[in-house]
Design a protein around this motif. Structure first.
Motif, PDB file in Angstrom:
ATOM      1  N   ARG A 254       0.848  -1.182   0.000  1.00  0.00           N
ATOM      2  CA  ARG A 254       0.000   0.000   0.000  1.00  0.00           C
ATOM      3  C   ARG A 254       0.889   1.240   0.000  1.00  0.00           C
ATOM      4  NH1 ARG A 254      -3.050  -3.687  -0.960  1.00  0.00           N
ATOM      5  NH2 ARG A 254      -4.699  -4.462   0.420  1.00  0.00           N
ATOM      6  N   THR A 338      -6.990  -2.830  -2.179  1.00  0.00           N
ATOM      7  CA  THR A 338      -7.665  -2.542  -0.920  1.00  0.00           C
ATOM      8  C   THR A 338      -9.136  -2.241  -1.187  1.00  0.00           C
ATOM      9  OG1 THR A 338      -7.581  -1.185   1.080  1.00  0.00           O
ATOM     10  CG2 THR A 338      -7.176  -0.064  -1.003  1.00  0.00           C
ATOM     11  N   GLU A 414      -8.460   0.764   4.590  1.00  0.00           N
ATOM     12  CA  GLU A 414      -8.391  -0.527   5.259  1.00  0.00           C
ATOM     13  C   GLU A 414      -8.786  -0.324   6.709  1.00  0.00           C
ATOM     14  OE1 GLU A 414      -4.612  -2.453   4.705  1.00  0.00           O
ATOM     15  OE2 GLU A 414      -5.312  -3.353   2.834  1.00  0.00           O
ATOM     16  N   ASP A 418      -5.864  -3.260  10.646  1.00  0.00           N
ATOM     17  CA  ASP A 418      -4.988  -3.853   9.640  1.00  0.00           C
ATOM     18  C   ASP A 418      -3.940  -2.874   9.128  1.00  0.00           C
ATOM     19  OD1 ASP A 418      -6.502  -6.170   9.835  1.00  0.00           O
ATOM     20  OD2 ASP A 418      -7.841  -5.592   8.188  1.00  0.00           O
TER      21      ASP A 418
END
Length: 640
Positions: A254, A338, A414, A418
């Motif tokens: 990410r 995501t 997210e 997490d």
């Protein structure tokens, strides 16, 4: 006797030695891991003293600082000790005068094994928001407890917040053991008390230790005063505790895009800090929320290209394809995207003196994205002592609650558990620019993922063309009795005479139907205007000129309606009538009832009216008749 040249040579040699020492120091510390931690707990538990002791014992105090510290310590008086370590951290004059910590103080120090940034956070309940700020970037929390007082409400609050924010490395430092004669039984009772609380909120592990920041017991060396304690010293634990870096690297890739790097026509890359995962040239990536895909061709840094980059590194990624990607987007691996949504359930820590106003638009800043958000009334507030869920209508300063929020557009995210970078956010007041809350996204609402815009072939432009006019919302605002409805009615008559297609939404009329379930509290007023804004937007989609006559007392809600419409279609018309004149008219007798207490929350009496700062049209009813005002408004509209 030295000659001048010899002396000069000696100076040069000394400078060279100093420079060499500095270079050696920098090289020695360059590749050490960095631990960010906070000290937290209740008032006067010894947080500042503990940090001062760590700085002192790690030899991070210069001689002139030490001399000044010794002088300041003599001024305040320190129980027979030469140095008051708290003065190293309590830098504000107000803090030193009161002997408390008010703001978050950050200090850097290093040992041979690791570098540290420590945040000393306030213990007072009124400064809980400062503690949240310090904890937001921390890897570890040292929760201090005064051995004389045991576990207090603020101890629980800080422990709950540290766990809520995602800090999994916790140290329970039972401080001031010297003041209870290093009593093991008292220490064990405190640890057992905290363990019961920790278990109830989901904390499965913490490291307890008996210390004295004042005397130095178990800070950097084992204390002979606690032979019954066989655990690590505080410094030893800080130097060896495992960080979450490796765990972040194991997560899906990410990268929130911070900016588009375009130094020249031959280079285009997307820069940001990798929040999690690993990336390398050749990886197939996806840009969210657009969903466009490409392949990484280069991983660029200031020091050159990398064969691979990992979580925690700032990089610029170059793609094989010219796809749209900008600040706020999130780059992921193509096969591991995501989630994207616009409605969530979130945990909120309210940090503003003014209570949460459900329905009011705030700026939500999450990662590199900024988007308008509205909170519903809280589902419940959490009692940090009992963990009971309390039914509330709003959140006050330092309250922790759970609420649903809606964004103006979908964002990649997210859950906070997490990914802290893509799940943690702050709320900012749109007018004061003050941070009012911190929050954590828990999950998206299922309807947010199942509800999609349906493409229509007949557009608002087509409908407006059929009517031969420019859709607009004429938003009349002003006090009750200012003449809004009278002037709006005259304007609609004149527009109808000109062949224009219009519709007038009047405040009283709407409350007989669409908004009959709403009262006149601040939250209900906000929801009233939000609904009217949505209806007005639908009517402009139909090509109509919409006139609305509402008090609409809050600027934020009027700006919310403006944001729903294309640029230039929201025309704010301020019917400027002084309160004394509006009250004198009192056609409906409302002011009289409000003055007698029969109408609570009446605008201008016991509820505020926020006048427009720069309306498109201002009507001064003290110098202009309703007929003249209507002519002026129609003329301005036709000029457009």
């Amino acid at each position: 006797m030295s000659t001048p040249s010899t002396t000069q040579d000696s100076v040069y040699q000394t400078d060279a030695l100093i420079a060499a020492d500095i270079d050696a120091y920098l090289v020695r510390h360059q590749h050490k891991s960095l631990l960010r931690f906070i000290t937290c707990g209740s008032v006067d538990d010894g947080k500042s003293t503990l940090i001062g002791r760590l700085l002192y014992d790690s030899k991070m105090i210069f001689e002139d600082q030490l001399a000044a510290l010794e002088a300041d310590s003599k001024k305040v008086g320190t129980q027979g000790q030469e140095i008051d370590f708290a003065l190293l951290v309590d830098g504000l004059a107000a803090e030193r005068e009161q002997g408390i910590t008010i703001d978050v103080a950050y200090r850097f120090f290093a040992t041979e094994k690791r570098k540290f940034i420590v945040a000393d956070t306030p213990g007072h309940e009124q400064y809980t928001r400062n503690m949240v700020t310090g904890a937001s970037t921390a890897d570890l929390a040292v929760i201090l407890i005064d051995a004389r007082k045991g576990v207090l409400t603020q101890t629980r609050r800080h422990g709950y917040l540290a766990h809520l924010i995602g800090i999994r490395n916790l140290v329970l430092a039972v401080n001031k053991m010297d003041l209870i004669g290093y009593d093991q039984a008292r220490y064990d009772a405190i640890v057992d008390d905290y363990r019961a609380f920790a278990k109830s909120i989901g904390i499965t592990h913490f490291v307890p230790m008996p210390i004295s920041g004042f005397k130095g017991d178990n800070i950097t060396a084992p204390s002979p005063n606690t032979p019954w304690y066989t655990g690590p010293t505080l410094m030893a634990h800080l130097e060896t505790v495992e960080l979450d870096t490796m765990a972040d690297q194991a997560k899906p890739f990410r990268l929130p895009v911070q900016w588009v790097n375009r130094p020249n026509l031959d280079f285009r890359g997307f820069a940001g800090l990798i929040a999690s995962g690993v990336v390398k040239p050749g990886d197939a990536v996806r840009v969210l929320p657009s969903g466009k895909t490409s392949t990484v061709t280069r991983v660029v840094t200031f020091d050159g290209d990398l064969p691979q980059a990992v979580a925690g590194q700032s990089v610029t990624l170059c793609f094989a394809d010219e796809i749209d990607c900008s600040r706020g987007d999130v780059i992921t691996k193509a096969e591991e995207p995501t989630q994207v949504a616009d409605q969530f359930e979130a945990t909120i820590v309210w940090m503003n003196d003014e209570a949460l106003v459900p329905g009011r638009p705030y700026w939500l800043k999450i990662g590199t994205q900024t988007v308008t958000a509205r909170l519903q009334a809280p589902e419940y507030q959490i009692n940090v002592n009992t963990l009971e869920h309390l039914a509330v209508k709003t959140l006050e300063l330092n309250a922790i609650g759970v609420a649903k929020l809606t964004l103006e557009r979908a964002i990649p995210f997210e859950p906070y558990a997490d990914n802290r970078a893509l799940g943690g956010f702050i709320l900012i007041d749109k007018f004061s620019n003050a941070t009012v809350a911190a929050g954590m996204l828990q999950f998206s609402l299922r309807r947010a993922q199942n509800v999609h815009w349906q493409a229509l072939d007949v557009t608002r432009e087509v409908r407006a063309g059929l009517k031969g006019q420019q859709p607009s919302v004429l938003w009349f605002t002003g006090l009750s009795g200012s003449g809004k409805s009278t002037i709006a009615n005259l304007v609609e008559k004149k527009l109808a005479h000109l062949g224009k297609h219009t519709f007038l939404l009047d405040g009283d009329n709407i409350r007989h139907g669409l908004n009959k379930d709403l009262g006149f509290t601040q939250a209900d007023r906000i929801e009233n205007i939000r609904r009217i804004g949505e209806v007005a937007r639908l009517m402009t989609d139909a090509g109509l000129i919409v006139l609305t006559a509402f008090i609409s007392p809050f600027r934020a809600e009027r700006e919310l309606v403006r944001s729903m419409l294309p640029a230039g279609e929201f025309i704010e018309i301020f019917i400027d009538t002084p309160l004394a004149i509006a009250e004198k008219r009192d056609v409906k007798g409302l002011y009289k009832k409000a003055r007698s207490g029969e109408l609570p929350n009446f605008t201008g009496i016991d509820s505020p009216y926020e006048a427009p700062e720069s309306p498109q049209i201002r009507i001064d009813t003290t110098s202009m008749s309703a007929e003249a005002a209507a002519d002026l408004i129609v003329s301005r509209l036709l000029d457009r």
